[in-house]
Design a protein around this motif. Structure first.
Motif, PDB file in Angstrom:
ATOM      1  N   GLU A 140       0.823  -1.197   0.000  1.00 32.37           N
ATOM      2  CA  GLU A 140       0.000   0.000   0.000  1.00 32.37           C
ATOM      3  C   GLU A 140       0.862   1.253   0.000  1.00 32.37           C
ATOM      4  OE1 GLU A 140      -3.735   1.851   2.534  1.00 32.37           O
ATOM      5  OE2 GLU A 140      -2.486   0.299   3.439  1.00 32.37           O
TER       6      GLU A 140
ATOM      7  N   SER B 195      -5.399  -6.958   9.533  1.00 29.68           N
ATOM      8  CA  SER B 195      -5.156  -8.065   8.597  1.00 29.68           C
ATOM      9  C   SER B 195      -4.748  -9.329   9.345  1.00 29.68           C
ATOM     10  CB  SER B 195      -4.061  -7.673   7.597  1.00 29.68           C
ATOM     11  OG  SER B 195      -4.469  -6.575   6.811  1.00 29.68           O
TER      12      SER B 195
ATOM     13  N   GLU C 119     -12.814  -8.715   1.839  1.00 31.54           N
ATOM     14  CA  GLU C 119     -12.756  -7.680   0.800  1.00 31.54           C
ATOM     15  C   GLU C 119     -14.013  -6.803   0.805  1.00 31.54           C
ATOM     16  OE1 GLU C 119     -15.010 -11.049  -0.895  1.00 31.54           O
ATOM     17  OE2 GLU C 119     -13.125 -10.890   0.232  1.00 31.54           O
TER      18      GLU C 119
ATOM     19  N   SER D  52      -8.959  -5.173   0.635  1.00 30.58           N
ATOM     20  CA  SER D  52      -9.057  -5.216  -0.825  1.00 30.58           C
ATOM     21  C   SER D  52      -7.790  -5.833  -1.400  1.00 30.58           C
ATOM     22  CB  SER D  52      -9.224  -3.808  -1.412  1.00 30.58           C
ATOM     23  OG  SER D  52     -10.415  -3.209  -0.977  1.00 30.58           O
ATOM     24  N   GLN D  53      -7.925  -6.485  -2.519  1.00 35.03           N
ATOM     25  CA  GLN D  53      -6.766  -7.066  -3.197  1.00 35.03           C
ATOM     26  C   GLN D  53      -6.550  -6.385  -4.546  1.00 35.03           C
ATOM     27  OE1 GLN D  53      -4.682  -9.158  -1.782  1.00 35.03           O
ATOM     28  NE2 GLN D  53      -5.962  -9.217   0.063  1.00 35.03           N
ATOM     29  N   PRO D  54      -5.310  -6.101  -4.948  1.00 35.02           N
ATOM     30  CA  PRO D  54      -4.069  -6.532  -4.287  1.00 35.02           C
ATOM     31  C   PRO D  54      -3.619  -5.630  -3.137  1.00 35.02           C
ATOM     32  CG  PRO D  54      -3.558  -5.387  -6.318  1.00 35.02           C
ATOM     33  CD  PRO D  54      -5.059  -5.460  -6.252  1.00 35.02           C
ATOM     34  N   LYS D  55      -4.321  -4.494  -2.923  1.00 34.45           N
ATOM     35  CA  LYS D  55      -3.950  -3.619  -1.813  1.00 34.45           C
ATOM     36  C   LYS D  55      -5.194  -2.876  -1.345  1.00 34.45           C
ATOM     37  CE  LYS D  55      -2.483   0.210  -4.829  1.00 34.45           C
ATOM     38  NZ  LYS D  55      -1.358   1.101  -5.192  1.00 34.45           N
TER      39      LYS D  55
ATOM     40  N   GLY E 197      -7.347   1.208  -6.813  1.00 33.80           N
ATOM     41  CA  GLY E 197      -6.441   0.181  -7.299  1.00 33.80           C
ATOM     42  C   GLY E 197      -6.646  -0.094  -8.781  1.00 33.80           C
ATOM     43  N   GLU E 198      -6.616  -1.377  -9.122  1.00 35.47           N
ATOM     44  CA  GLU E 198      -6.722  -1.771 -10.523  1.00 35.47           C
ATOM     45  C   GLU E 198      -8.151  -1.875 -11.002  1.00 35.47           C
ATOM     46  OE1 GLU E 198      -4.604  -5.419 -10.734  1.00 35.47           O
ATOM     47  OE2 GLU E 198      -2.706  -4.533 -10.105  1.00 35.47           O
TER      48      GLU E 198
ATOM     49  N   THR F  77     -12.281  -3.332 -10.836  1.00 33.50           N
ATOM     50  CA  THR F  77     -12.877  -4.660 -10.985  1.00 33.50           C
ATOM     51  C   THR F  77     -13.574  -4.773 -12.322  1.00 33.50           C
ATOM     52  OG1 THR F  77     -14.877  -3.855  -9.881  1.00 33.50           O
ATOM     53  CG2 THR F  77     -13.221  -4.916  -8.508  1.00 33.50           C
TER      54      THR F  77
END
Length: 394
Positions: free
Chosen positions: A2, A33, A158, A183-186, A204-205, A207
């Motif tokens: 992160e 976490s 998540e 959340s993934q990946p961060k 992030g990236e 969904t």
């Protein structure tokens, strides 16, 4: 890994309050976490329990709230701080200090992480939140330390979020942070304060969205009411299941920012209640990006779209400030006393319900719907759905 968010905004500003709160969430994340990982193992059963209303509780709920109220905000002169776990976020009367949470014991292996989080958050507060300022003394803070606790405790982390909202002396949500630690990946987050033109987010990236141009209505993972079912028909929406109010708002906002019009956009409309600590931060964040979060009741009764703008009141109180006599149904989640009056009956006395239950439903939408035409379409769809199946308001 992160990206660290440093505090920004002038001392005493809402932006400073939001960014310091966001940084605190990041500093607490290793602890949250680790608790989540432990809960998914055979050793995690001693870190969770059911509360009297059958809602879930974990040591993460108690510790995150306590880190915010006692380590981050303890020296700030707020009007009030209201948290979901106010009944038990302090140390047990039997002793144990920070290592006991509502009768649950923090495992030995997690204590170094707790100690570090506490030290880091206290240092953050000392450096960036002056105890001498009176800029925040009219603000009320609403905290949901783990929004979506049942998901957190059952391997769907998540969908969980930390919600920290700030309301002015009139009870209007004016700033907030919603932070998804798992959340993934961060981790992902949103923060905003409309009055200061502050709006920031990290998704992030993103969904993948298989709906293409089909609208969606965000709902709980569980059962929905006949009203919501009818509303999906009227809006020609697909159902999009998700846990946690804060998580739903982040999904809605991410969709909103990716679109210019209402085709393919998301709405979050429900006739079943959440609580003020679920909606305060979400309302402020949505507004900072041009959207809105309001009560459902005015939409059902509105003569036109302009009559529908009514928000919840975010102030500390012993009674429900938005109670409407005979409107809501009494449930195990909104009842004030466990020695209940008969459930699933209309409530005519505010003393029967919790002071922070949102009893009037919810309508949330992004900037693409926040026009005269968009609001009018929502109002008409809600009224047609209500004519078929009245909202349950429970």
């Amino acid at each position: 890994m992160e990206d660290s968010v440093g505090p920004t905004g002038a001392p005493g500003s809402l932006e400073r309050l939001c960014t310091v709160s966001l940084r605190a969430c990041q500093l607490m994340n290793p602890l949250a976490s680790a608790i989540y990982s432990s809960l998914q193992s055979s050793t995690g059963s001693g870190m969770k329990m059911e509360k009297r209303d059958n809602s879930a509780f974990t040591i993460a709920d108690g510790l995150v709230q306590r880190l915010l109220t006692e380590a981050l905000f303890s020296n700030v002169s707020f009007r009030d701080i209201v948290g979901e776990e106010d009944d038990g976020d302090r140390a047990d009367a039997s002793g144990g200090g920070w290592y006991r949470v509502q009768g649950l014991t923090v495992p030995e292996e997690l204590r170094p992480l707790l100690d570090k989080a506490r030290g880091d958050v206290e240092a953050l507060a000392t450096e960036h939140l002056s105890s001498k300022t009176d800029k925040y003394n009219r603000l009320t803070v609403f905290i949901d330390p783990i929004d979506g606790t049942r998901e957190f405790a059952s391997g769907r982390g998540e969908q969980c979020s930390v919600c920290i909202g700030f309301a002015n002396e009139h009870g209007k949500a004016v700033a907030g942070v919603v932070y998804r630690p798992l959340s993934q990946p961060k981790p992902t987050w949103v923060a905003g304060a409309k009055s200061e033109s502050y709006a920031a987010c990290e998704f992030g990236e993103g969904t993948s969205d298989a709906r293409e141009d089909k609208r969606g209505l965000l709902t709980t993972n569980g059962s929905i009411s006949p009203f919501v079912d009818s509303l999906m028909e009227e809006l020609q929406c697909e159902r999009v299941k998700a846990g946690g109010a804060g998580n739903k708002i982040m999904i809605l906002l991410e969709s909103s920012l990716a679109r210019d019009g209402i085709d393919g956009s998301l709405l979050y409309i429900q006739d079943r209640g959440v609580s003020r600590w679920d909606s305060c931060a979400a309302e402020a964040c949505l507004e900072s990006f041009g959207g809105a979060l309001m009560k459902l009741t005015p939409f059902v009764e509105a003569g036109d779209a302009k009559d529908s703008s009514e928000c919840y009141t975010y102030l500390a109180s012993k009674s429900n400030l938005d109670f409407i006599r005979g409107m809501a149904n009494l449930t195990k989640y909104n009842r004030a006393s466990a020695e209940a009056q008969e459930l699933n009956q209309r409530v005519f006395d505010a003393a029967q319900v919790k002071p922070y239950s949102n009893l009037n439903g919810m309508v949330a939408f992004g900037k693409e719907w926040n026009t005269c035409e968009g609001r009018a379409q929502i109002v008409e769809s809600i009224r047609r759905a209500a004519a078929k199946n009245p909202p349950s308001f429970d």
